[in-house]
Write a protein that holds these residues in place. Structure first.
Motif: not given
Length: 168
Positions: A138-150
């Motif tokens: 079993x493997x999991x990949x999570x992609x994450x980013x912060x949005x600055x609202x712009x």
């Protein structure tokens, strides 16, 4: 960038590439397209499938997709994707479980990366419970980013099933 038709044929046959991307742009669709470009699958017409991994496939996480065929072709995918315009974190997770035979993908998205991963793992557990198959990985990949609202920010984690195919 998905523009030649013969390069990579042998190494992509039977391989499902797990790729990630993230981008910010002035519209939701533009941020999605830019995130696809970040993963190098922006020149294909994506066709989503539910989540079963064929028994003879190999799942390989890579930074970006290799050349998977000519631009405009159809590319089969399982897609986790999230887009936001708010000032928040956005995450898209994809997990897979494999064994001696067929396997499964599960995807989830949200604003909390840990909750996204937990949801993916719970989905994989539920999927295994429905089947009498042997699973040992079993493997999991999570992609994450912060949005600055712009603008809009899109993140994605996609399983691309081998080479693309002509759409016409």
């Amino acid at each position: 960038m998905g523009t030649s038709g013969t390069a990579g044929t042998a190494e992509t046959a039977g391989t499902i590439y797990v790729v990630t991307g993230s981008a910010t742009a002035p519209t939701a669709m533009a941020s999605y397209d830019a995130a696809l470009a970040d993963a190098n699958i922006h020149n294909y017409n994506l066709v989503a499938v539910s989540s079963v991994i064929p028994a003879d496939a190999t799942v390989e996480p890579v930074d970006t997709a290799p050349d998977l065929g000519p631009a405009g072709n159809r590319l089969t995918v399982v897609e986790a994707r999230a887009t936001t315009r708010e000032e928040e974190t956005v995450s898209a997770g994809l997990g897979w479980t494999t064994g001696e035979g067929a396997g499964l993908f599960y995807e989830a998205s949200g604003t909390d990366p840990e909750a996204v991963e937990e949801t993916v793992r719970a989905g994989l557990d539920a999927g295994r419970d429905l089947r009498e198959w042997t699973f040992d990985d079993e493997q999991v990949v999570v992609t994450t980013a912060d949005c600055d609202g712009d603008g809009y920010t899109t993140v994605l984690t996609i399983a691309a099933y081998g080479r693309s195919e002509p759409i016409l």
